[in-house]
Structure formats: C-alpha cells, structure tokens
Design a protein around this motif. Structure first.
Motif, PDB file in Angstrom:
ATOM      1  N   PHE A 297       0.858  -1.181   0.000  1.00 47.04           N
ATOM      2  CA  PHE A 297       0.000   0.000   0.000  1.00 47.04           C
ATOM      3  C   PHE A 297       0.895   1.232   0.000  1.00 47.04           C
ATOM      4  N   ASP A 303      -5.175   7.959   0.785  1.00 43.51           N
ATOM      5  CA  ASP A 303      -5.344   6.799  -0.091  1.00 43.51           C
ATOM      6  C   ASP A 303      -4.941   5.503   0.603  1.00 43.51           C
ATOM      7  N   VAL A 304      -3.815   5.520   1.314  1.00 47.76           N
ATOM      8  CA  VAL A 304      -3.375   4.319   2.023  1.00 47.76           C
ATOM      9  C   VAL A 304      -4.363   3.955   3.120  1.00 47.76           C
ATOM     10  N   SER A 306      -7.550   4.529   3.183  1.00 45.15           N
ATOM     11  CA  SER A 306      -8.720   3.945   2.531  1.00 45.15           C
ATOM     12  C   SER A 306      -8.455   2.499   2.120  1.00 45.15           C
ATOM     13  N   ASP A 307      -7.257   2.249   1.585  1.00 44.62           N
ATOM     14  CA  ASP A 307      -6.892   0.888   1.185  1.00 44.62           C
ATOM     15  C   ASP A 307      -6.834  -0.048   2.393  1.00 44.62           C
ATOM     16  N   ALA A 310     -10.355  -1.036   3.414  1.00 46.95           N
ATOM     17  CA  ALA A 310     -10.900  -2.027   2.481  1.00 46.95           C
ATOM     18  C   ALA A 310     -10.245  -3.391   2.676  1.00 46.95           C
ATOM     19  N   PHE A 311      -8.939  -3.398   2.912  1.00 44.19           N
ATOM     20  CA  PHE A 311      -8.199  -4.639   3.130  1.00 44.19           C
ATOM     21  C   PHE A 311      -8.700  -5.352   4.384  1.00 44.19           C
ATOM     22  N   LYS A 314     -12.203  -6.760   3.715  1.00 44.89           N
ATOM     23  CA  LYS A 314     -12.171  -7.922   2.826  1.00 44.89           C
ATOM     24  C   LYS A 314     -11.822  -9.195   3.588  1.00 44.89           C
TER      25      LYS A 314
END
Length: 358
Positions: A297, A303-304, A306-307, A310-311, A314
């Motif tokens: 990431f 942005d990181v 947000s990732d 999501a990670f 998931k």
C-alpha cells in the motif's frame, strides 16, 4: 472517506539500516518511530527477529522491546516474532515474564517457527547457545504458555517427584502469546491450541485466504481465547504526494528483489541510490520488484488509509499491522526516520476518529 469500520493499527519494525548508518543510529531511529506510534494511537509495536542481514538490525527483540517500553506510555510492545528454534523455551519465557514485570499489561509475545536466518547462522546459534528442536515446536509453545503463567509449570521425574518451574517468582500478569506464520502449518496449530494468530502477509502474501480459513474453521476454544482472533501484516508507505511515496518505496523494493533472487545483500539504499541504480537489475529482478510492489500500500495518507480499511473489511479483521518501509533521502538525519514517522502519522491523521475509538 468513511472510517466507521476502520481497523485498529499496529506497527512491525525490522529496524532497517541504510547506507552509512550505524547500528546505534538505526536503533535510535526505530525508537523514534515507536514513540511516534505511541503518540498517534497505534495499538501495538512489534520487533521482528532476523540475523546477519546488512539492512536489518532487529536481532534481539527482547532488548528492543525493553527499550521501546521505557520510551512509550500506552502502546503494547512485543515480538513479531521470537523465532523459537533459535532459543530455549525457558529463556524466552523468562525474558518475557521480565518484560511483563517492566511494563505490566503491555507485552506481546509473538512466536514463530522459522529460523529467521540462513543455515550457517542457524548452526552458529545452535553452537553458541541453547536452542530448541523445531520438530517439537508445539510442545515448546505449550511449555512457554505454562512457564509464564502465575502457577508456572510442573516437571515430573521418573522417580515420581514433582518439580515446580516458573519464569518469574511472583507473576501478577502474563504477556499475550500469539502464533505467527505464513503457512498452513502455523494456521492449523494456532487453531488447535486456541491461540491468536497473525499471518505474515507482508513477506509474500501467498496463501493468505487459505490460512485464515484453516484457522477460523479449525479453531478450538481455550482458556486463553474463546473465539478466533487474528490480524494481518502489510508493507506500507505514505507521503504527502503519491510521487514521494513511490520514491520512498524503491529502496525496499530493491532489497526484497535482491533477497528473492539470491543477490548479495547490502544496507538499505537511500532513495537517491535506488533511482541512480534503476538500470542495474535484469528483467527477472525487475519483475520481482513489480510483483512485490503490487501487494504493498503506497500513496498519500488518505489513499493508504482507505486501502487499509478495504483490506481489513475484505479479510474480516479488526486490526492491521503495518510495516512502514519508507526509505530515506540522503540529507535526512541518520538517527531518525522521517519517512517512516511520516507514514505512521499521515495514516493516523486520516483515520483519527476511528483510532480514537479503537
């Protein structure tokens, strides 16, 4: 960006050593990162165990844990992990019982089965100190769990006489014990023993879904843990701009490519060195860099963050442990790690509401 389901964040530190940096400066830099993580609200800070690597100074997690505990106030500190084949289970238990006495309620003992070194170093460790038989890894994990408890363990001699053994004379608390791994074996063992489990996703990421499924479906409740508990590790670089983040990721991309292609290892390059040497890798080595980078990431703090949200969603985990791998520029202080501190602080700022509630 919604942060309502944001995970708690933790840090994994290998104590990187860059070109021209001494071990003392590298340790000082990592302790600065630990204090920044403590101030930013991270949940835990773990030191890895690796040996005889020019770019890694995290050879002795208990020593680093003690130093970090003395410089922080709230964050949990621990090992990610103690590579048990390199150590006597009793010595590990004694070290972490002492750490728990130094920082009550703040110590994690992450245990791994890999040696964390090459075969030569493994043999040297066996010759120079007490180690343990890797084939008896499950027994030794169970021994440590008993030894660090307030009641300790009991040995029974062939004569029938019992002998009590404790890691510390009068424990009032115990470290949290985690099993670490990147294989089916570690996931199955953690599940069968009812222990919390961490998948070393930062190292390769291969087999992640299968390992989590094996752990969750095979979990057996224990006195320590009623339900599966797990989090994941991931390599991360955050910076004010995506361009800076990509540049700061290059030294670690190149180090991992060297490691995976059996090239000679060197201290971690500076960003300038990595950029200047971009053409000295062949196509295969560059493909290794590209493959590894795809699982990291890297970007702005927002942005990181947000990732990471999501990670975590998931893979249904409530915590993610980041390995802040931002490289350094040549003009940055040797005894500090501005890029790694920046990574930690930018992500924390983006997730501030959720981290405050975690």
């Amino acid at each position: 960006m919604s942060t309502s389901a944001a995970p708690a964040l933790s840090v994994l530190d290998l104590v990187p050593v860059r070109t021209g940096q001494t071990s003392a400066q590298a340790v000082a830099a990592s302790l600065g990162v630990a204090t920044a993580a403590d101030a930013a609200g991270y949940r835990r800070y773990w030191f890895a165990e690796h040996h005889n690597m020019p770019a890694v100074a995290s050879t002795t997690p208990p020593v680093l844990i003690a130093a970090a505990a003395a410089r922080t106030a709230r964050i949990r500190v621990g090992s990610g992990g103690m590579m048990l084949p390199n150590h006597s289970p009793l010595v590990v238990a004694e070290q972490f019982a002492a750490l728990e006495a130094l920082a009550p309620g703040r110590i994690d003992l992450g245990i791994g089965r890999a040696p964390g070194s090459d075969p030569v170093i493994t043999q040297l460790l066996r010759q120079s100190g007490t180690t343990s038989d890797v084939e008896r890894f499950p027994d030794h994990v169970a021994d440590i769990l008993s030894l660090v408890s307030a009641d300790g363990a009991t040995l029974r001699f062939t004569s029938g006489r019992d002998y009590a053994v404790r890691a510390t004379p009068a424990a009032t608390g115990t470290p949290d014990v985690w099993l670490l791994g990147s294989s089916d074996y570690s996931a199955r063992l953690a599940a069968s023993m009812g222990l919390p489990y961490v998948f070393a996703n930062h190292f390769s990421g291969e087999g992640l879904e299968r390992a989590l499924d094996l752990y969750r479906t095979g979990f057996q409740p224990s006195e320590m843990l009623a339900a599966p508990r797990t989090f994941l590790t991931v390599n991360v670089v955050a910076a004010p701009t995506a361009e800076e983040a990509e540049a700061r990721s290059l030294p670690n991309q190149r180090m991992m490519a060297r490691l995976r292609s059996n090239m000679p290892l060197v201290p971690l390059e500076t960003v300038e060195e990595s950029l200047a040497r971009a053409d000295d890798f062949d196509a295969m080595t560059r493909s290794i860099m590209t493959s590894g980078r795809a699982k990291w990431f890297v970007g702005t703090g927002a942005d990181v963050a947000s990732d990471l949200v999501a990670f975590a969603a998931k893979h249904e985990v409530d915590e993610v442990m980041i390995s802040p791998i931002a490289g350094a520029y040549e003009n940055e202080p040797m005894d500090a790690a501005p890029g790694r501190v920046q990574t930690i602080e930018l992500i924390a700022a983006a997730l501030a509401p959720a981290m405050a509630a975690a």
